[in-house]
Design a protein around this motif. Structure first.
Motif, PDB file in Angstrom:
ATOM      1  N   LYS A   1       0.870  -1.216  -0.008  1.00  0.00           N
ATOM      2  CA  LYS A   1       0.009   0.215   0.238  1.00  0.00           C
ATOM      3  C   LYS A   1       0.837   1.241  -0.093  1.00  0.00           C
ATOM      4  CE  LYS A   1      -3.428   2.635   2.862  1.00  0.00           C
ATOM      5  NZ  LYS A   1      -4.286   2.450   3.856  1.00  0.00           N
ATOM      6  N   ALA A   2       1.669   1.291   0.756  1.00  0.00           N
ATOM      7  CA  ALA A   2       2.845   2.474   0.700  1.00  0.00           C
ATOM      8  C   ALA A   2       3.586   2.506  -0.465  1.00  0.00           C
ATOM      9  CB  ALA A   2       4.025   2.095   2.058  1.00  0.00           C
ATOM     10  N   LEU A   3       3.898   1.538  -1.006  1.00  0.00           N
ATOM     11  CA  LEU A   3       4.582   1.671  -2.353  1.00  0.00           C
ATOM     12  C   LEU A   3       3.808   2.228  -3.294  1.00  0.00           C
ATOM     13  CD1 LEU A   3       7.169   0.932  -4.127  1.00  0.00           C
ATOM     14  CD2 LEU A   3       5.973  -1.249  -4.640  1.00  0.00           C
ATOM     15  N   SER A   4       2.329   1.668  -3.325  1.00  0.00           N
ATOM     16  CA  SER A   4       1.576   2.482  -4.208  1.00  0.00           C
ATOM     17  C   SER A   4       1.124   3.776  -4.277  1.00  0.00           C
ATOM     18  CB  SER A   4       0.056   1.794  -4.108  1.00  0.00           C
ATOM     19  OG  SER A   4      -0.873   2.266  -5.167  1.00  0.00           O
ATOM     20  N   ILE A   5       1.107   4.318  -2.883  1.00  0.00           N
ATOM     21  CA  ILE A   5       1.217   5.776  -2.218  1.00  0.00           C
ATOM     22  C   ILE A   5       2.256   6.583  -2.875  1.00  0.00           C
ATOM     23  CG2 ILE A   5       0.880   7.340  -0.651  1.00  0.00           C
ATOM     24  CD1 ILE A   5      -0.746   5.260   0.575  1.00  0.00           C
ATOM     25  N   GLU A   6       3.400   6.112  -2.541  1.00  0.00           N
ATOM     26  CA  GLU A   6       4.774   6.527  -3.119  1.00  0.00           C
ATOM     27  C   GLU A   6       4.811   6.808  -4.603  1.00  0.00           C
ATOM     28  OE1 GLU A   6       8.707   7.689  -3.860  1.00  0.00           O
ATOM     29  OE2 GLU A   6       7.750   5.846  -4.598  1.00  0.00           O
ATOM     30  N   GLU A   7       4.295   5.925  -5.398  1.00  0.00           N
ATOM     31  CA  GLU A   7       4.551   5.868  -6.657  1.00  0.00           C
ATOM     32  C   GLU A   7       3.375   7.075  -7.379  1.00  0.00           C
ATOM     33  OE1 GLU A   7       3.825   1.879  -7.801  1.00  0.00           O
ATOM     34  OE2 GLU A   7       6.072   1.390  -8.068  1.00  0.00           O
ATOM     35  N   GLN A   8       2.476   7.047  -6.729  1.00  0.00           N
ATOM     36  CA  GLN A   8       1.486   8.218  -7.133  1.00  0.00           C
ATOM     37  C   GLN A   8       2.227   9.670  -6.633  1.00  0.00           C
ATOM     38  OE1 GLN A   8      -2.594   7.706  -5.003  1.00  0.00           O
ATOM     39  NE2 GLN A   8      -2.275   5.316  -5.553  1.00  0.00           N
ATOM     40  N   ILE A   9       2.648   9.801  -5.597  1.00  0.00           N
ATOM     41  CA  ILE A   9       3.565  10.866  -5.128  1.00  0.00           C
ATOM     42  C   ILE A   9       4.369  11.020  -6.287  1.00  0.00           C
ATOM     43  CG2 ILE A   9       4.724  12.046  -3.441  1.00  0.00           C
ATOM     44  CD1 ILE A   9       3.235  10.202  -1.449  1.00  0.00           C
ATOM     45  N   GLU A  10       5.341  10.278  -6.638  1.00  0.00           N
ATOM     46  CA  GLU A  10       6.255  10.322  -7.530  1.00  0.00           C
ATOM     47  C   GLU A  10       5.783  11.120  -8.735  1.00  0.00           C
ATOM     48  OE1 GLU A  10       9.007   6.951  -9.054  1.00  0.00           O
ATOM     49  OE2 GLU A  10      10.493   7.954  -7.666  1.00  0.00           O
ATOM     50  N   ARG A  11       4.587  10.085  -9.274  1.00  0.00           N
ATOM     51  CA  ARG A  11       4.208  10.631 -10.550  1.00  0.00           C
ATOM     52  C   ARG A  11       3.630  12.049 -10.657  1.00  0.00           C
ATOM     53  NH1 ARG A  11       2.247   5.316 -11.012  1.00  0.00           N
ATOM     54  NH2 ARG A  11       0.223   5.789  -9.902  1.00  0.00           N
ATOM     55  N   SER A  12       3.047  12.254  -9.671  1.00  0.00           N
ATOM     56  CA  SER A  12       2.367  13.889  -9.621  1.00  0.00           C
ATOM     57  C   SER A  12       3.224  14.686  -9.166  1.00  0.00           C
ATOM     58  CB  SER A  12       1.155  13.844  -8.446  1.00  0.00           C
ATOM     59  OG  SER A  12       1.658  13.456  -7.132  1.00  0.00           O
ATOM     60  N   GLY A  13       4.441  14.301  -8.270  1.00  0.00           N
ATOM     61  CA  GLY A  13       5.524  15.411  -7.956  1.00  0.00           C
ATOM     62  C   GLY A  13       4.885  16.131  -6.809  1.00  0.00           C
ATOM     63  N   VAL A  14       3.784  15.801  -6.021  1.00  0.00           N
ATOM     64  CA  VAL A  14       3.318  16.481  -4.890  1.00  0.00           C
ATOM     65  C   VAL A  14       3.034  15.501  -3.893  1.00  0.00           C
ATOM     66  CG1 VAL A  14       1.357  17.650  -4.184  1.00  0.00           C
ATOM     67  CG2 VAL A  14       2.322  18.235  -6.512  1.00  0.00           C
ATOM     68  N   MET A  15       3.343  15.796  -2.591  1.00  0.00           N
ATOM     69  CA  MET A  15       3.142  15.018  -1.459  1.00  0.00           C
ATOM     70  C   MET A  15       1.841  15.103  -0.869  1.00  0.00           C
ATOM     71  SD  MET A  15       3.915  12.553   0.626  1.00  0.00           S
ATOM     72  CE  MET A  15       4.414  11.998   2.186  1.00  0.00           C
TER      73      MET A  15
END
Length: 259
Positions: free
Chosen positions: A120-134
């Motif tokens: 779950k954390a990996l999925s969220i981290e990848e979403q953040i990386e794609r958007s560039g926004v935490m």
């Protein structure tokens, strides 16, 4: 695919190394797993290299896990966070949620629960990386304008009120009146600052309390439902299953087996 770095912070060597080995065995070559025995060492490592996922205990000597998260936010370093804790520390779940923690695991941790949380954390981290926004849960950086100071204070007051009264029947309108805001405006604050609705936040808090009671008391499911603000056990079981992919009874049995 570039390997993600996971930092495991725990002052107990057995727990720290156990989590590291579990992740390495379950996800061969997908992660670089590093460890730290305290918050000071963790901050030093995060300063030197990018950490994508942080798994930290709450109770540690000198600097607690929650203090570690606060320091990282001040330094604008925001890995995706998973908290691990013994049963007795469950009262810190509310603060953890405010600091952006995406999962709160109780010791002893089953391998399945640990890896579910990591994925779950990996999925969220990848979403953040794609958007560039935490996606921050609550913005700890106080703005200098008068409006923004009031804004942060209002949401904090709302959360404090919910913490005191979540076992009762509670509505957005009640909380809004308590913090002297329009209900629609407060609803917007929840969506903007917590990235969830008022209803979802209230439900999550009740489920957290339900999990604590399931693991630390002999109360029946019906009694627990009443204690956390649900009028019927049937509805409580339905909501619990939505959030935990398990019934309250099965959750209790599973964690008894794990321990």
């Amino acid at each position: 695919m570039t390997r993600k770095t996971i930092l495991v912070v725990d002052d107990e060597p057995r727990s720290r190394n156990g989590i590291k080995k579990t992740i390495e065995r379950a996800a061969i070559d997908r992660f670089e797993v590093i460890t730290a025995e305290n918050a000071t060492e963790a901050i030093s490592k995060i300063d030197r290299q990018k950490v994508h996922i942080l798994i930290t205990d709450i109770r540690m000597p000198e600097i607690t896990g929650l203090e570690l998260l606060k320091q990282l936010k001040q330094k604008a370093q925001d890995p995706v966070v998973i908290i691990i804790s013994a049963y007795s520390e469950f009262e810190y779940a509310h603060q953890a949620l405010e600091l952006g923690v995406i999962n709160y695991l109780l010791k002893p941790i089953s391998k399945e629960k640990l890896m579910e949380a990591v994925e779950k954390a990996l999925s969220i981290e990848e979403q953040i990386e794609r958007s560039g926004v935490m996606n921050k849960i609550i913005d700890e950086k106080w703005m200098h304008t008068r409006e923004e100071v009031h804004y942060n204070r209002a949401i904090r007051e709302a959360l404090d009120y919910i913490e005191s009264y979540f076992p009762n029947e509670l509505t957005l309108k009640q909380v809004a009146e308590e913090v002297h805001l329009n209900a629609s405006y407060l609803s917007g604050l929840f969506k903007d600052e917590l990235d969830m609705t008022f209803s979802e936040y209230l439900t999550r808090r009740r489920i957290q309390e339900a999990k604590r009671l399931l693991l630390t008391t002999d109360l029946t499911v019906t009694e627990i439902a009443e204690k956390i603000g649900y009028q019927t056990s049937k509805y409580f079981i339905k909501i619990f299953k939505q959030y935990e992919n398990n019934t309250p009874h099965a959750y209790r049995k599973q964690n008894e087996s794990d321990s």
